[in-house]
Design a protein around this motif. Structure first.
Motif, PDB file in Angstrom:
ATOM      1  N   ALA A  92      -8.853   2.218   5.100  1.00 28.94           N
ATOM      2  CA  ALA A  92     -10.523   1.928   5.501  1.00 28.94           C
ATOM      3  C   ALA A  92     -10.521   0.221   5.598  1.00 28.94           C
ATOM      4  O   ALA A  92     -11.180  -0.228   6.359  1.00 28.94           O
ATOM      5  CB  ALA A  92     -11.170   2.458   4.611  1.00 28.94           C
ATOM      6  N   LEU A  93     -10.194  -0.572   4.679  1.00 26.18           N
ATOM      7  CA  LEU A  93     -10.212  -1.861   4.492  1.00 26.18           C
ATOM      8  C   LEU A  93      -9.597  -2.471   5.921  1.00 26.18           C
ATOM      9  O   LEU A  93      -9.966  -3.457   6.336  1.00 26.18           O
ATOM     10  CB  LEU A  93      -9.501  -2.486   3.442  1.00 26.18           C
ATOM     11  N   ALA A  94      -8.202  -2.277   6.228  1.00 29.26           N
ATOM     12  CA  ALA A  94      -7.496  -2.828   7.006  1.00 29.26           C
ATOM     13  C   ALA A  94      -7.847  -2.658   8.579  1.00 29.26           C
ATOM     14  O   ALA A  94      -7.794  -3.379   9.365  1.00 29.26           O
ATOM     15  CB  ALA A  94      -5.901  -2.372   7.108  1.00 29.26           C
ATOM     16  N   SER A  95      -8.321  -1.311   8.631  1.00 30.57           N
ATOM     17  CA  SER A  95      -9.236  -1.050   9.940  1.00 30.57           C
ATOM     18  C   SER A  95     -10.525  -1.922  10.220  1.00 30.57           C
ATOM     19  O   SER A  95     -10.856  -2.222  11.426  1.00 30.57           O
ATOM     20  CB  SER A  95      -9.889   0.356   9.909  1.00 30.57           C
ATOM     21  N   SER A  96     -11.083  -2.516   9.119  1.00 32.41           N
ATOM     22  CA  SER A  96     -12.055  -3.428   9.341  1.00 32.41           C
ATOM     23  C   SER A  96     -11.741  -5.047   9.128  1.00 32.41           C
ATOM     24  O   SER A  96     -12.058  -5.648   9.993  1.00 32.41           O
ATOM     25  CB  SER A  96     -13.223  -3.194   8.311  1.00 32.41           C
ATOM     26  N   PHE A  97     -10.877  -5.127   8.183  1.00 29.85           N
ATOM     27  CA  PHE A  97     -10.494  -6.624   7.838  1.00 29.85           C
ATOM     28  C   PHE A  97      -9.272  -7.169   8.427  1.00 29.85           C
ATOM     29  O   PHE A  97      -9.004  -8.348   8.591  1.00 29.85           O
ATOM     30  CB  PHE A  97     -10.548  -6.788   6.239  1.00 29.85           C
ATOM     31  N   GLY A  98      -8.268  -6.226   8.744  1.00 27.79           N
ATOM     32  CA  GLY A  98      -7.118  -6.604   9.231  1.00 27.79           C
ATOM     33  C   GLY A  98      -5.891  -6.729   8.197  1.00 27.79           C
ATOM     34  O   GLY A  98      -5.980  -6.126   7.111  1.00 27.79           O
ATOM     35  N   ILE A  99      -4.902  -7.409   8.537  1.00 28.45           N
ATOM     36  CA  ILE A  99      -3.849  -7.515   7.765  1.00 28.45           C
ATOM     37  C   ILE A  99      -3.964  -8.322   6.297  1.00 28.45           C
ATOM     38  O   ILE A  99      -3.031  -8.265   5.752  1.00 28.45           O
ATOM     39  CB  ILE A  99      -2.539  -8.367   8.745  1.00 28.45           C
ATOM     40  N   GLY A 100      -4.864  -8.930   6.099  1.00 28.28           N
ATOM     41  CA  GLY A 100      -5.140  -9.597   4.933  1.00 28.28           C
ATOM     42  C   GLY A 100      -5.023  -8.730   3.910  1.00 28.28           C
ATOM     43  O   GLY A 100      -4.673  -8.946   2.697  1.00 28.28           O
ATOM     44  N   VAL A 101      -5.511  -7.477   4.143  1.00 27.28           N
ATOM     45  CA  VAL A 101      -5.355  -6.431   3.164  1.00 27.28           C
ATOM     46  C   VAL A 101      -3.956  -6.267   2.599  1.00 27.28           C
ATOM     47  O   VAL A 101      -3.825  -5.987   1.471  1.00 27.28           O
ATOM     48  CB  VAL A 101      -6.230  -5.249   3.499  1.00 27.28           C
ATOM     49  N   LEU A 138      -5.372   1.993  13.697  1.00 24.90           N
ATOM     50  CA  LEU A 138      -6.522   2.692  13.934  1.00 24.90           C
ATOM     51  C   LEU A 138      -7.492   1.631  14.401  1.00 24.90           C
ATOM     52  O   LEU A 138      -8.485   1.729  15.233  1.00 24.90           O
ATOM     53  CB  LEU A 138      -7.083   3.262  13.012  1.00 24.90           C
ATOM     54  N   ARG A 139      -7.403   0.063  14.044  1.00 20.53           N
ATOM     55  CA  ARG A 139      -8.436  -0.857  14.263  1.00 20.53           C
ATOM     56  C   ARG A 139      -8.697  -0.830  15.715  1.00 20.53           C
ATOM     57  O   ARG A 139      -9.950  -0.984  15.949  1.00 20.53           O
ATOM     58  CB  ARG A 139      -7.832  -2.047  13.929  1.00 20.53           C
ATOM     59  N   GLY A 140      -7.658  -0.913  16.477  1.00 24.87           N
ATOM     60  CA  GLY A 140      -7.953  -1.165  17.860  1.00 24.87           C
ATOM     61  C   GLY A 140      -8.508   0.121  18.886  1.00 24.87           C
ATOM     62  O   GLY A 140      -8.693   0.003  20.057  1.00 24.87           O
ATOM     63  N   ARG A 141      -8.305   1.171  17.928  1.00 24.21           N
ATOM     64  CA  ARG A 141      -8.736   2.643  18.721  1.00 24.21           C
ATOM     65  C   ARG A 141     -10.111   3.057  18.295  1.00 24.21           C
ATOM     66  O   ARG A 141     -10.473   3.909  19.208  1.00 24.21           O
ATOM     67  CB  ARG A 141      -7.658   3.280  18.398  1.00 24.21           C
ATOM     68  N   LEU A 142     -10.785   2.493  17.442  1.00 22.72           N
ATOM     69  CA  LEU A 142     -11.902   3.150  16.730  1.00 22.72           C
ATOM     70  C   LEU A 142     -13.073   1.996  17.514  1.00 22.72           C
ATOM     71  O   LEU A 142     -13.089   0.943  17.056  1.00 22.72           O
ATOM     72  CB  LEU A 142     -11.867   2.984  15.466  1.00 22.72           C
ATOM     73  N   PRO A 143     -14.355   2.769  17.675  1.00 24.02           N
ATOM     74  CA  PRO A 143     -15.385   2.097  18.067  1.00 24.02           C
ATOM     75  C   PRO A 143     -15.803   1.140  16.856  1.00 24.02           C
ATOM     76  O   PRO A 143     -15.823   1.665  15.727  1.00 24.02           O
ATOM     77  CB  PRO A 143     -16.319   3.065  18.762  1.00 24.02           C
ATOM     78  N   GLU A 144     -16.566   0.001  17.003  1.00 25.88           N
ATOM     79  CA  GLU A 144     -17.036  -0.705  15.561  1.00 25.88           C
ATOM     80  C   GLU A 144     -17.903   0.231  14.856  1.00 25.88           C
ATOM     81  O   GLU A 144     -18.000   0.357  13.671  1.00 25.88           O
ATOM     82  CB  GLU A 144     -17.924  -1.841  16.401  1.00 25.88           C
ATOM     83  N   ARG A 145     -18.900   1.093  15.403  1.00 22.31           N
ATOM     84  CA  ARG A 145     -19.732   1.902  14.847  1.00 22.31           C
ATOM     85  C   ARG A 145     -19.078   2.734  14.002  1.00 22.31           C
ATOM     86  O   ARG A 145     -19.288   3.059  12.952  1.00 22.31           O
ATOM     87  CB  ARG A 145     -20.624   2.728  15.514  1.00 22.31           C
ATOM     88  N   MET A 146     -17.630   3.282  14.280  1.00 18.77           N
ATOM     89  CA  MET A 146     -16.726   4.158  13.394  1.00 18.77           C
ATOM     90  C   MET A 146     -16.305   3.451  12.314  1.00 18.77           C
ATOM     91  O   MET A 146     -16.168   3.692  11.416  1.00 18.77           O
ATOM     92  CB  MET A 146     -15.929   4.853  14.154  1.00 18.77           C
ATOM     93  N   GLN A 147     -15.959   2.278  12.673  1.00 12.89           N
ATOM     94  CA  GLN A 147     -15.358   1.345  11.574  1.00 12.89           C
ATOM     95  C   GLN A 147     -16.485   1.123  10.570  1.00 12.89           C
ATOM     96  O   GLN A 147     -16.084   0.945   9.240  1.00 12.89           O
ATOM     97  CB  GLN A 147     -14.914  -0.068  12.226  1.00 12.89           C
ATOM     98  N   THR A 148     -17.638   0.764  10.865  1.00  8.29           N
ATOM     99  CA  THR A 148     -18.810   0.491  10.092  1.00  8.29           C
ATOM    100  C   THR A 148     -19.227   1.559   9.032  1.00  8.29           C
ATOM    101  O   THR A 148     -19.313   1.361   7.956  1.00  8.29           O
ATOM    102  CB  THR A 148     -19.925   0.148  10.719  1.00  8.29           C
TER     103      THR A 148
END
Length: 257
Positions: free
Chosen positions: A168-177, A29-39
């Protein structure tokens, strides 16, 4: 009861699987959601995390310790659980800073980031997920139940919640989750394997005052994780981790006096 290794660890392994799956979905989802939605997703997770933490923190009200009669008072003195929690957090926080727990956990995240060519907020996601997934009564009580009698129900519920949070975490922080599964395996799996010994100390963990004080102190740490997720300020939650040992130790010492 002689349990197989799978019977003792199935809840932990299911938890690892749901976090891995949730991380994968979050990355998709990370690359497909606008930043405002990730926020918005992170803000929703932060608010729910604070609510869960506050609910846990209320356990301190049930975890007072009785100081028996002394030369200063003819009647036993009840030390409020909130006071015990406060002492545990302050002393534990000082120990955490002395031992540099926050820096060491972040250094582990940085090492994993370099080792596996991570990018972006890898370390932040690893630390936030590790704390969120491993602090709380479901981890401790669920692992004891799983390791002692093979009951994985509580850990399976936790696994479902962690999997959703991982999205939710991975969509913002990435694979570190996803690398938080290492901490889940070590801590949660370790508790399950040590459940036999823990059972002699905590025969009824759900109502044991030492577990209640751990739950309350852990709840305040979860609130700190939620505040960090909302970017309100930076609370050094990892430095407070020694409080999970200091608070029940302080409770035990009071009960002895």
């Amino acid at each position: 009861m002689d349990l197989s290794l799978w019977a003792k660890l199935n809840g932990t392994l299911i938890n690892v699987a749901t976090v891995a799956l949730g991380t994968g979905l979050g990355l998709a989802l990370r690359g497909r959601l606008p930043e405002r939605m990730q926020t918005v997703i992170m803000q929703a997770l932060g608010l729910v995390t604070i609510f869960i933490g506050l609910s846990m923190a209320g356990s301190m009200n049930k975890a007072g310790a009785t100081l028996q009669s002394t030369a200063l008072a003819a009647q036993p003195i009840v030390v409020d659980g909130v006071v015990i929690g406060l002492v545990g957090l302050v002393v534990g926080g000082l120990l955490g800073e002395w031992w540099r727990v926050e820096q060491r956990l972040a250094a582990l995240g940085d090492w994993l980031k370099a080792k596996f060519n991570g990018s972006g907020r890898f370390t932040e996601g690893f630390v936030a997920a590790s704390l969120l997934f491993c602090i709380g009564p479901m981890t401790l009580i669920g692992s004891i139940n799983n390791g002692l009698i093979g009951d994985s129900q509580l850990l399976i519920i936790k696994a479902a919640l962690d999997g959703l949070a991982a999205i939710a975490l991975a969509s913002s922080f990435g694979i570190g989750v996803g690398f938080s599964i290492l901490i889940i395996l070590i801590y949660q799996g370790g508790v399950a394997l040590a459940a036999g010994a823990l059972a002699t100390i905590l025969p009824n963990p759900a109502v044991d005052p030492r577990v209640l004080i751990i739950t309350g102190v852990g709840g305040l740490m979860v609130v700190g994780v939620g505040i960090n997720l909302l970017d309100l300020t930076k609370i050094r939650v990892a430095s407070l981790l020694p409080a999970l040992l200091v608070a029940p130790l302080f409770h035990w010492l009071i009960s002895l006096l």
